[in-house]
Design an enzyme around this catalytic site. Structure first.
Site, PDB file in Angstrom:
ATOM      1  N   SER A   1       0.911  -1.343   0.041  1.00 55.79           N
ATOM      2  CA  SER A   1       0.035  -0.116  -0.082  1.00 55.79           C
ATOM      3  C   SER A   1       0.794   1.205  -0.005  1.00 55.79           C
ATOM      4  CB  SER A   1      -0.921   0.002   1.163  1.00 55.79           C
ATOM      5  OG  SER A   1      -1.612   1.201   1.364  1.00 55.79           O
TER       6      SER A   1
ATOM      7  N   LYS B   1      -0.627  -0.758  -4.715  1.00 57.25           N
ATOM      8  CA  LYS B   1      -2.083  -0.182  -4.172  1.00 57.25           C
ATOM      9  C   LYS B   1      -1.707   1.278  -3.856  1.00 57.25           C
ATOM     10  CE  LYS B   1      -4.560  -0.184   0.217  1.00 57.25           C
ATOM     11  NZ  LYS B   1      -5.532  -0.928   1.105  1.00 57.25           N
ATOM     12  N   LEU B   2      -2.451   2.361  -4.628  1.00 56.54           N
ATOM     13  CA  LEU B   2      -2.248   3.506  -4.237  1.00 56.54           C
ATOM     14  C   LEU B   2      -3.355   4.157  -3.485  1.00 56.54           C
ATOM     15  CD1 LEU B   2      -1.272   4.713  -7.912  1.00 56.54           C
ATOM     16  CD2 LEU B   2       0.299   3.957  -6.184  1.00 56.54           C
ATOM     17  N   LYS B   3      -3.061   4.727  -2.567  1.00 58.43           N
ATOM     18  CA  LYS B   3      -4.116   5.641  -1.783  1.00 58.43           C
ATOM     19  C   LYS B   3      -4.521   6.806  -2.808  1.00 58.43           C
ATOM     20  CE  LYS B   3      -4.185   3.547   2.094  1.00 58.43           C
ATOM     21  NZ  LYS B   3      -5.282   2.947   2.784  1.00 58.43           N
TER      22      LYS B   3
ATOM     23  N   ASP C   1      -7.252   2.891  -3.304  1.00 54.90           N
ATOM     24  CA  ASP C   1      -7.929   2.916  -2.127  1.00 54.90           C
ATOM     25  C   ASP C   1      -8.227   4.236  -1.619  1.00 54.90           C
ATOM     26  OD1 ASP C   1      -7.495   1.287   1.361  1.00 54.90           O
ATOM     27  OD2 ASP C   1      -9.091   2.461   0.463  1.00 54.90           O
TER      28      ASP C   1
ATOM     29  N   ASN D   1     -10.270   5.087   0.956  1.00 57.43           N
ATOM     30  CA  ASN D   1     -10.821   5.203   2.365  1.00 57.43           C
ATOM     31  C   ASN D   1     -12.038   6.191   2.715  1.00 57.43           C
ATOM     32  OD1 ASN D   1      -7.543   4.523   2.789  1.00 57.43           O
ATOM     33  ND2 ASN D   1      -8.701   3.379   4.054  1.00 57.43           N
TER      34      ASN D   1
ATOM     35  N   GLU E   1     -10.864   0.387  -4.001  1.00 62.55           N
ATOM     36  CA  GLU E   1     -11.342   0.096  -2.733  1.00 62.55           C
ATOM     37  C   GLU E   1     -12.050   1.250  -1.703  1.00 62.55           C
ATOM     38  OE1 GLU E   1      -7.858  -1.243  -0.585  1.00 62.55           O
ATOM     39  OE2 GLU E   1      -8.844  -1.208   1.436  1.00 62.55           O
TER      40      GLU E   1
ATOM     41  N   ASP F   1     -13.942  -2.405   2.146  1.00 64.97           N
ATOM     42  CA  ASP F   1     -13.019  -2.502   3.037  1.00 64.97           C
ATOM     43  C   ASP F   1     -13.677  -2.024   4.554  1.00 64.97           C
ATOM     44  OD1 ASP F   1      -9.627  -1.002   4.302  1.00 64.97           O
ATOM     45  OD2 ASP F   1     -11.253  -2.003   5.421  1.00 64.97           O
TER      46      ASP F   1
ATOM     47  N   LYS G   1     -10.198  -7.809   7.191  1.00 65.26           N
ATOM     48  CA  LYS G   1      -9.056  -7.708   8.134  1.00 65.26           C
ATOM     49  C   LYS G   1      -9.750  -8.034   9.482  1.00 65.26           C
ATOM     50  CE  LYS G   1      -7.822  -3.091   6.142  1.00 65.26           C
ATOM     51  NZ  LYS G   1      -7.943  -1.553   6.190  1.00 65.26           N
TER      52      LYS G   1
ATOM     53  N   GLY H   1      -4.500  -4.757   5.590  1.00 69.12           N
ATOM     54  CA  GLY H   1      -3.469  -4.544   6.544  1.00 69.12           C
ATOM     55  C   GLY H   1      -3.612  -3.139   7.258  1.00 69.12           C
TER      56      GLY H   1
END
Ligand SMILES: CC(=O)N[C@@H](Cc1ccc2ccccc2c1)C(=O)O
Ligand SMILES: [Mg+2]
Length: 368
Positions: free
Chosen positions: A135, A161-163, A189, A191, A214, A239, A263, A291
């Protein structure tokens, strides 16, 4: 199993580099560990809650408080204590899934050690090593991002994986594709940083062949994700929304996700995590291990979970060195893009006493 005592231990671990997401930047981890002492064995659990309630409503001080005042005392009343009795005994307390997960894991670890069995075998693992992704946080510039991705690919990570967040999404993805090509496994992702009104903007990610997007929307906006899926072709992965097997079944039935990030801390433990794996497998939904910047303790258990048959996508089970210069256990080191599933009883690892002492900031013994 007879519990004789429980230790709550707080440790502070500096991160090797700041880790920035749409909800903030983390420079070091304040982690709550649980050690349960039983007659024949002891077990460890790691609470994945952050210092501040930014990923979910939980945070470390609250977890320590709810464990001390409610969760641990509730277990002393049990006639028979084994890991399967923990969740039912704690169900009357609402939420606090990360605190509950840490306690259940410590008891499961002790129980399995006593029986000489591995967590991997307990959960139904079928692999001896798992493919690992990484990540990558939001960076100050595109060149800095490309350097970071270059380094991780050189280390052998099998998936990037790129935020992302509004203002840092299409450009970084385009830059990574242009620099590293179309064959690199790539996902993003958010968030929860977007709204369903951003659907057409997020559809601009479709040409880049991402594995998934994500958690683009708020964790409670299940119908919003189902609506988004009608506009965005890239598969939606959830997630934060998936807090239980029931939540997974509902999200799948409503068409809110095609992939699930599992998770154990978020869902209340490894036993519920396995149930989510089974629900997803029954519906043909691939899963992967998420994670929470765990130390080697949580990392060991996550790698065991990631070895189950439905975990068909590389997870965020990165090497210890992704986050920590020195882990509190023997470090997990990437080998040909994989991590080996621990073979020792229980979670298969334990803290190195000297290393644990160096990072300990507090210890509280709860007599039962
Ligand atoms: C590897 C990864 O991206 N994890 C989380 C986000 C995250 C980010 C930062 C964190 C800091 C401290 C504790 C947990 C954290 C979780 C995720 O998948 O959404
Ligand atoms: Mg996520």
């Amino acid at each position: 199993m007879k519990l004789t005592g429980v230790e709550l231990r707080r440790i502070r671990m500096p991160l090797v580099a700041p880790f920035r997401t749409s909800f903030g930047t983390e420079n070091d981890r304040d982690v709550l560990l649980i050690r349960v002492v039983a007659e024949q064995a002891e077990g460890w659990g790691e609470c994945v809650a952050m210092s501040d309630p930014l990923y979910s409503s939980e945070y470390v001080d609250a977890a320590a408080d709810v464990l001390t005042r409610f969760l641990v005392p509730a277990l002393t009343a049990l006639p028979r204590l084994d890991a399967t009795a923990v969740a039912p005994a704690l169900a009357k307390f609402k939420g606090h899934r990360m605190a509950k997960a840490a306690l259940e894991t410590a008891i499961l670890d002790a129980e399995l050690r006593e029986q000489g069995r591995t967590l991997a075998r307990e959960l139904g693992a079928v692999h001896e090593r798992v493919p690992c992704g990484v990540s990558v946080g939001i960076m100050d510039s595109i060149p800095e991002l490309l350097d970071a991705v270059d380094g991780y690919l050189a280390e052998g990570y099998l998936r990037i994986k790129l935020k992302i967040q509004p203002g840092w999404d299409v450009e970084p993805v385009r830059a990574v594709r242009e620099r590293f090509g179309d064959d690199v496994l790539l996902q993003v992702d958010a968030n929860t940083a977007y709204t369903v009104g951003d659907a057409r903007h997020l559809a601009r990610l479709d040409p880049f062949g991402l594995l998934l997007i994500e958690q683009p929307l708020d964790e409670e906006d299940i119908l919003g994700h189902a609506h988004l899926a009608k506009t965005v072709r890239t598969p939606i992965c959830l997630d934060e929304s998936i807090v239980s097997a029931r939540a997974a079944a509902d999200a799948i039935k409503l068409g809110a996700c095609e992939i699930v990030n599992i998770k154990p801390g978020r869902v209340g433990g490894y036993l519920e995590a396995k149930r989510i794996h089974d629900v997803c497998a029954a519906n043909g939904v691939p899963v992967w291990a998420g994670g929470m910047l765990e130390t080697g303790l949580g990392r060991a258990a996550n790698v065991a979970l990631a070895a189950l048959p439905g975990f068909t996508l590389p997870g965020d089970t990165s090497a210890s060195g992704r986050y920590y210069r020195t882990d509190i256990t023997e470090p997990f080191v990437l080998d040909d893009g994989h991590l080996s599933v621990p073979t020792g009883p229980g979670i298969g690892v334990a803290p190195l006493p000297d290393r644990l002492a160096e990072v300990t900031t507090a210890s509280q013994w709860l007599t039962l």
